[in-house]
Every structure is written in structure tokens, then in C-alpha cells.
Scaffold this active site. Sequence first.
Site, PDB file in Angstrom:
ATOM      1  N   GLN A 114       0.818  -1.211   0.000  1.00 26.59           N
ATOM      2  CA  GLN A 114       0.000   0.000   0.000  1.00 26.59           C
ATOM      3  C   GLN A 114       0.853   1.263   0.000  1.00 26.59           C
ATOM      4  O   GLN A 114       0.436   2.293  -0.535  1.00 26.59           O
ATOM      5  CB  GLN A 114      -0.918  -0.006   1.228  1.00 26.59           C
ATOM      6  CG  GLN A 114      -2.171   0.838   1.090  1.00 26.59           C
ATOM      7  CD  GLN A 114      -3.226   0.200   0.216  1.00 26.59           C
ATOM      8  OE1 GLN A 114      -3.503  -0.981   0.335  1.00 26.59           O
ATOM      9  NE2 GLN A 114      -3.829   0.975  -0.658  1.00 26.59           N
ATOM     10  N   LYS A 117       1.633   1.758  -3.726  1.00 24.28           N
ATOM     11  CA  LYS A 117       0.397   1.977  -4.475  1.00 24.28           C
ATOM     12  C   LYS A 117      -0.144   3.379  -4.211  1.00 24.28           C
ATOM     13  O   LYS A 117      -0.506   4.114  -5.140  1.00 24.28           O
ATOM     14  CB  LYS A 117      -0.640   0.932  -4.062  1.00 24.28           C
ATOM     15  CG  LYS A 117      -1.958   1.042  -4.804  1.00 24.28           C
ATOM     16  CD  LYS A 117      -3.009   0.104  -4.230  1.00 24.28           C
ATOM     17  CE  LYS A 117      -2.636  -1.335  -4.355  1.00 24.28           C
ATOM     18  NZ  LYS A 117      -3.706  -2.235  -3.896  1.00 24.28           N
ATOM     19  N   LYS A 129      -2.720  -1.043   6.614  1.00 21.89           N
ATOM     20  CA  LYS A 129      -3.704  -2.088   6.324  1.00 21.89           C
ATOM     21  C   LYS A 129      -4.180  -2.677   7.642  1.00 21.89           C
ATOM     22  O   LYS A 129      -3.475  -2.622   8.652  1.00 21.89           O
ATOM     23  CB  LYS A 129      -3.090  -3.196   5.466  1.00 21.89           C
ATOM     24  CG  LYS A 129      -4.104  -3.993   4.664  1.00 21.89           C
ATOM     25  CD  LYS A 129      -4.595  -3.224   3.449  1.00 21.89           C
ATOM     26  CE  LYS A 129      -5.595  -4.041   2.632  1.00 21.89           C
ATOM     27  NZ  LYS A 129      -5.994  -3.348   1.403  1.00 21.89           N
ATOM     28  N   ASP A 169     -12.248  -3.768   2.101  1.00 15.54           N
ATOM     29  CA  ASP A 169     -11.390  -4.740   1.428  1.00 15.54           C
ATOM     30  C   ASP A 169     -12.207  -6.019   1.347  1.00 15.54           C
ATOM     31  O   ASP A 169     -13.440  -5.995   1.530  1.00 15.54           O
ATOM     32  CB  ASP A 169     -10.075  -4.946   2.199  1.00 15.54           C
ATOM     33  CG  ASP A 169      -9.008  -5.670   1.382  1.00 15.54           C
ATOM     34  OD1 ASP A 169      -8.356  -5.005   0.563  1.00 15.54           O
ATOM     35  OD2 ASP A 169      -8.837  -6.898   1.540  1.00 15.54           O
ATOM     36  N   SER A 381     -10.732   6.438  -2.895  1.00 19.22           N
ATOM     37  CA  SER A 381     -10.811   6.667  -1.448  1.00 19.22           C
ATOM     38  C   SER A 381     -10.156   7.995  -1.095  1.00 19.22           C
ATOM     39  O   SER A 381     -10.657   8.746  -0.249  1.00 19.22           O
ATOM     40  CB  SER A 381     -10.120   5.532  -0.688  1.00 19.22           C
ATOM     41  OG  SER A 381     -10.905   4.369  -0.689  1.00 19.22           O
TER      42      SER A 381
END
Length: 450
Positions: A114, A117, A129, A169, A381
Site C-alpha cells: 500500500q 500503491k 492495512k 477490502d 478513497s
Amino acid sequence: MAFKSSYVQSVYDATVARNGNEKEYLQAVKEVLESLEPVIEQHPEYQEAGILERIVEPERQIMFRVSWVDDNGKVQVNRGYRVQFNSAIGPYKGGIRLHPSVNASVIKFLGFEQIFKNSLTTLPMGGGKGGADFDPKGKSDGEVMRFCQAFMTELAKHIGADTDVPAGDIGTGAREIGYMFGQYKRLRNEFTGVLTGKGLSYGGSLARKEATGYGLCYFTEEMLGCMKNDSFKGKTVVVSGSGNVAIYATEKATELGGKVVALSDSNGYIYDPNGINLDVVKQIKEVERGRIKEYCNRVQGAEYHEGCKGIWTIKCDIALPCATQNELDGESADILLKNGVMCVAEGANMPSTPEAIEKFLTSGILFGPAKAANAGGVATSGLEMSQNSERLSWSFEEVDAKLHGIMKGIFHNAYNASKEYGVEGNLVAGANIAGFLKVAEAMKWQGVAY
């Protein structure tokens, strides 16, 4: 040695020594570090600043008990996690996964990915996460609500709109986000954009549900156009999974002129040579929460096959793995290549094994890695966070246009980085490098916290 650089090797060896039993996490670290060797060679200042040593170690890792009561009055206990990996470029951002497979290794691998990303989106978001080994499948709304409230009671101590903004998720959809948001609001006595993926009536963003699947196709279309002067038009497409990502990748691939002929779930896959009827899939998966095999009872000519791995035996031009990590192995990659696949782009997180990725890269087909190709969800998001901060709501068209621009930008950033560092067309390396550089510079300038 796995690495050419003795320094990079030493960082990896130290990571293995600390996390030897966390195979998913070590797989993700190895792939990223391999890509970064030419960067470290050109930027010795990153070694001096200990950037790699710091970036592979989470800033904060929280594990907690989640106790809740089921419909029979029996106490149930799950384990919850939140890994706040890196906040160099913004508040921690990453989803909450509710699935029996969740453990520390899975959450750390997802949080580590993440970082890069989120950096690729160009939005100010760090990497994090979370999740729990709770399975929402088969649970009543009341049981899901009580679990989510118990989970958030602990998590609320560690998150905030400017600290850590979780999202959905696997296993965490609009229902679960709603229950978690309600509990956070109750505990903190504030209405704030602390979660994304919220319902439209209380601060959610239009196009969020569609974002990962749409973004995957926008990235793939740009990759096809730039690297092959081609498009989805007239192509046969196989999509694994049948959740949000798979459904909306199917929708957008069809809009762009492709024909999606297969979808799957954890039990098996369907094949419809006439092209998937998405209205039927949405009814089964989004309304009834049913299994994908039900599709064959409603659509003439469709076939159902037990075992989800077989989906990769279907002849296709474009493969979009959108189910879960390590679902596409070396054997499946060989079959896809033998059947003439020209493009693979990852909608799930790390769905291809290292062996499969190596086969795709050496064969010369187009390969879009997850941290670039599936970044549309977290990008939207981030757009939801912006809308919450401004107390505004943008139209579907506005959000979709921004998403399209972000995904095109991600492709070009990754592709340009691959050219600059001597691995032109290798988007795995390009995405890792482009994502890393922004975070590394921020970490360098912010100094070392003792």
C-alpha cells in the site's frame, strides 16, 4: 545471492531474520527490493539515510482481541490487526480485510504494498492495512454489527481523519463500513472522514464501488494503447473473482469493447461463451449474496466447473486476476501463454506468484502489476477524503474523470521509471521505483526519528 547488491541483500536478510515465518510479507519485500537495486546504486544517499531498513519495518503494528456475542448468546473471539506502515507522504491509508485467512503476514504484505500503491496515485496518503480473521459469510446482520462494533471499539484508539483512514477490502463492504463508522462516531462524538467506502447518505463518494474494477480497465487500456497500439475492442477477457473488483472490471471491459467470458468464486468458475450477463451476476452477488454457480441455472449455454484454478485454462486475449493473492501460479501462467494471452493485469493484491510473474515478463506480453493496475480503489478513497474535508459531494462523472486521469498517470509514471532505470516495459520494476522515489525523498527530508 538473490540480489546483486550486497547492501540490498543485507537488508533482505535482516528482514527474513525478523519475520521468518511471514511468507506473504517476505514475498512482497523481495519483489520490491529486487526492483530497487538500480535506484540504490544511483542514489547512495538513500543507503546513508537507512531508507530501505526503515521502509521494510512498520512504524506501528497493533494486534488486539475482538470479543463479540453471536445470535445464540455465545461469546466469540477473533484477532484484529492494524499495521501503520509508513506516513512519510500522508496519513496511513489502507483497507480492512475480514477473512479467515487474515494473519500478521497477510496484513503486513498488504500494508507494505500500500505504501507504493498510494504513492503512485500522487495523492497524499501513506501506507497501512488492517483486518481480522472474522468471516462475514453466513453471519446475520446482527452478528456482523456486533463484531464491527467490537472491532472498532479498539481500532478507534489508533485512527483518525489526519492519522489513519481505513477503507473496505475483502469481506468489508458498505454494511461493515457503516457499522464501523457508526461505532467510531459514537465513541469519539465527532462526524469525520475517518473511513472511506461510506454510504452515499453519510459522506461516501460516487464511483467508489466501481473504482478498482474501472481503474484496472483504464490502466489496461492505456497500457495496451501505449505499448501495443491496441485496445480492449474485440478481445476475449477472463476475469477471476466475482466481488466488486471483478464485477466492475467486467462492466468496464465490456463498455470498452471486450467480451468477458468467465468469472469465479472460491468454489469454482463459470464460462459463458456468449459473454457474461452482468445483470444476472449482480443479482446473485450483490442482492442475494449467493454463489457464482447459480449463474448457470439462469443463463442458457453457461457452464460451471468446480475448482477456481481452472479458469486460467480458458483461451483469452486479456486475463484480469481479481480474486486473491497467489491465485495464478506458474502452471497457470504457462497455460495462458500457450493459449495466446497478450495481456495480464492484476485487479487483486499480488494475485500472481513470483514464478508466474517471471514467465509473463520473460515472454514479452504486457503485464500490469497490482500496485499500479488496481490502485483505482485507493485513489477514489483519496478523492472521498478530499470531498469529506471540503464538505462537498462530486458527481459520478467528476469522480470517474479524475479516476481515469489518475490511472493514466500511474501507467505513465511506471512506464517512464522503467525506461529511466534501464528496464523499459517492465512495469513491475517501474511501479516499484516510481512509488518508492516519492516516499524515499519524503523520508530523507524528514530526517530520522530516534
